[in-house]
Design a protein around this motif. Structure first.
Motif, PDB file in Angstrom:
ATOM      1  N   LEU D   8      -1.401  -3.200  -7.963  1.00 39.93           N
ATOM      2  CA  LEU D   8      -2.663  -3.903  -7.704  1.00 39.93           C
ATOM      3  C   LEU D   8      -3.490  -3.955  -8.983  1.00 39.93           C
ATOM      4  N   LEU D   9      -4.156  -5.070  -9.185  1.00 41.48           N
ATOM      5  CA  LEU D   9      -4.982  -5.250 -10.392  1.00 41.48           C
ATOM      6  C   LEU D   9      -6.432  -5.450  -9.990  1.00 41.48           C
ATOM      7  N   PHE D  10      -7.325  -4.849 -10.751  1.00 44.25           N
ATOM      8  CA  PHE D  10      -8.759  -4.956 -10.464  1.00 44.25           C
ATOM      9  C   PHE D  10      -9.527  -5.264 -11.747  1.00 44.25           C
ATOM     10  N   ARG D  14      -7.286  -7.767 -13.725  1.00 44.60           N
ATOM     11  CA  ARG D  14      -6.962  -8.916 -12.874  1.00 44.60           C
ATOM     12  C   ARG D  14      -7.256 -10.226 -13.598  1.00 44.60           C
ATOM     13  N   ALA D  55      -3.649   4.538 -10.654  1.00 45.96           N
ATOM     14  CA  ALA D  55      -3.754   5.276  -9.389  1.00 45.96           C
ATOM     15  C   ALA D  55      -2.471   5.078  -8.601  1.00 45.96           C
ATOM     16  N   ASN D  57      -1.074   5.703  -4.796  1.00 50.43           N
ATOM     17  CA  ASN D  57      -1.502   6.018  -3.424  1.00 50.43           C
ATOM     18  C   ASN D  57      -2.948   6.502  -3.383  1.00 50.43           C
ATOM     19  N   SER D  58      -3.796   5.760  -4.088  1.00 50.71           N
ATOM     20  CA  SER D  58      -5.251   5.998  -4.089  1.00 50.71           C
ATOM     21  C   SER D  58      -5.676   7.306  -4.747  1.00 50.71           C
ATOM     22  N   GLU D  59      -4.807   7.864  -5.609  1.00 51.49           N
ATOM     23  CA  GLU D  59      -5.195   9.046  -6.392  1.00 51.49           C
ATOM     24  C   GLU D  59      -4.890   8.769  -7.862  1.00 51.49           C
ATOM     25  N   TYR D  60      -5.797   9.217  -8.731  1.00 56.92           N
ATOM     26  CA  TYR D  60      -5.511   9.094 -10.159  1.00 56.92           C
ATOM     27  C   TYR D  60      -4.220   9.845 -10.481  1.00 56.92           C
ATOM     28  N   GLU D  72       1.814   2.823  -3.527  1.00 52.58           N
ATOM     29  CA  GLU D  72       0.821   1.785  -3.839  1.00 52.58           C
ATOM     30  C   GLU D  72       0.239   2.148  -5.201  1.00 52.58           C
ATOM     31  N   ALA D  74      -2.035   1.116  -8.634  1.00 51.76           N
ATOM     32  CA  ALA D  74      -3.161   0.256  -9.020  1.00 51.76           C
ATOM     33  C   ALA D  74      -3.565   0.552 -10.458  1.00 51.76           C
ATOM     34  N   LEU D  75      -3.889  -0.485 -11.194  1.00 51.76           N
ATOM     35  CA  LEU D  75      -4.465  -0.310 -12.532  1.00 51.76           C
ATOM     36  C   LEU D  75      -5.972  -0.150 -12.367  1.00 51.76           C
ATOM     37  N   ILE D  76      -6.511   0.883 -13.019  1.00 54.53           N
ATOM     38  CA  ILE D  76      -7.941   1.186 -12.893  1.00 54.53           C
ATOM     39  C   ILE D  76      -8.576   1.066 -14.280  1.00 54.53           C
TER      40      ILE D  76
END
Lengths: 82, 136, 136, 82
Positions: D8-10, D14, D55, D57-60, D72, D74-76
């Protein structure tokens, strides 16, 4: 006889004296410290309250400030607002 | 805006008063009547003020806060009269461009109010009442 | 109570949530959209969140605040979506028995949110847009 | 061929990639650092963003955390909430 000095009482000082206002006779050019001496004589329970301050015309006054019968004087026991 | 009132304090009105386009941060402090003090159950609190002097002293505190921090707007409202548990006795609100200043200015105002403003509170217990002594 | 919302934040509801008979002090911090940043006029701000992770991170922060201070209740609400100048982007509220703790816990929460919670804002100017860089 | 890793990109990541989600092929037992190496090769503009965290699974996640295709990811980019 001079005009008396009007002294407003608040909080515990009002409860101890049983009035919210006093008329106090003082010699001309009496100071804040003189007022407190007279009040402590007339109302000895007041002497039990530590650090009563005196306000003159809505400003904190030093012990050596000279009082006039036209001043609005108030006893300010330790505050506890907020 | 500084005032004493016998009426309940309106948070939204206070917020509206200090909100401004330049504000990035708003801090509010509310002093509330607690249900106990030193393990004794408080029933209600009576607040008494030397009104004209209390407003003057609060104005001095607000002016000093504006000198020390970049305050945009402020609001100080203090209740008087009889308050019940859970009621708001004092509201301080400060808006500033950045957040640290809003915390510091608000804290300065409430801390100093408790030291210098002629307002007194008397706690009513089920077995009597006492004038509250200042706490450091 | 912790949540993200696209709707305007209701201060009175938040206050009601954290008010409790044991509370003597309540601190609120509001982050608000300012009309300028580094002397450029901001028109509006877009807030984007990685929702599930943002809520988890905010929960960790709240839990840590409760370990460090005697927090009675707290509320953290963060807006997402498009916000205009003057709108509230974040609300933090903390109730404690005594006032110092309410200030410190609230400040800890907002400071840490800005460091760890995956929320991003993009400033829209009249001549473009930029993702906001974190400020120390 | 393995299943791809969903990323996921934010925020700015993104915008730079032009998508809010990527499917990235990685060898088995690849780590967070390996993912970033692949992404920097495929999307060189991402390398211009300092301190992108990942991140899982929603953890750093640390750079040496091993990734599974069911995670899951994600780039933070640097956060700026509040």
């Amino acid at each position: 006889m001079n005009n008396p000095h009007n002294v407003l009482l608040f909080g515990i000082t009002r409860d101890l004296v049983g009035q919210n206002r006093l008329a106090v006779q003082l010699p001309d050019n009496s100071r804040v410290a003189d007022l407190m001496t007279v009040l402590h004589q007339q109302y000895p329970t007041l002497a039990g309250i530590q650090s009563i301050l005196v306000a003159v015309n809505s400003e904190y006054a030093d012990a050596d400030q000279i009082l006039s019968p036209t001043d609005e004087i108030a006893l300010i026991p330790p505050v506890s607002g907020g | 805006m500084i005032f004493l009132t016998e009426d309940p304090i309106d948070i939204n009105a206070a917020y509206g008063h200090i909100q401004t386009g330049e504000a990035g941060a708003i801090n509010f402090f509310f002093g509330v009547v607690r249900n106990n003090t030193q393990d004794k159950a408080v029933e209600l609190l009576d607040y008494e003020a030397y009104g004209p002097m209390a407003v003057r002293e609060m104005q001095k505190i607000a002016d000093e806060a504006c000198r020390r921090w970049p305050v945009l707007k402020y609001v100080i409202i203090h209740r008087t009269g009889t308050l019940h548990i859970g009621e708001m006795a004092v509201l301080i609100g400060v808006s500033t461009p950045h957040r640290g200043d809003s915390f510091e200015a608000t804290r300065y105002i409430i801390d100093t109010i408790k030291q210098t403003v002629p307002i007194w509170k008397k706690e009513q217990f089920d077995d009597g009442a006492v004038w509250v002594q200042p706490t450091p």
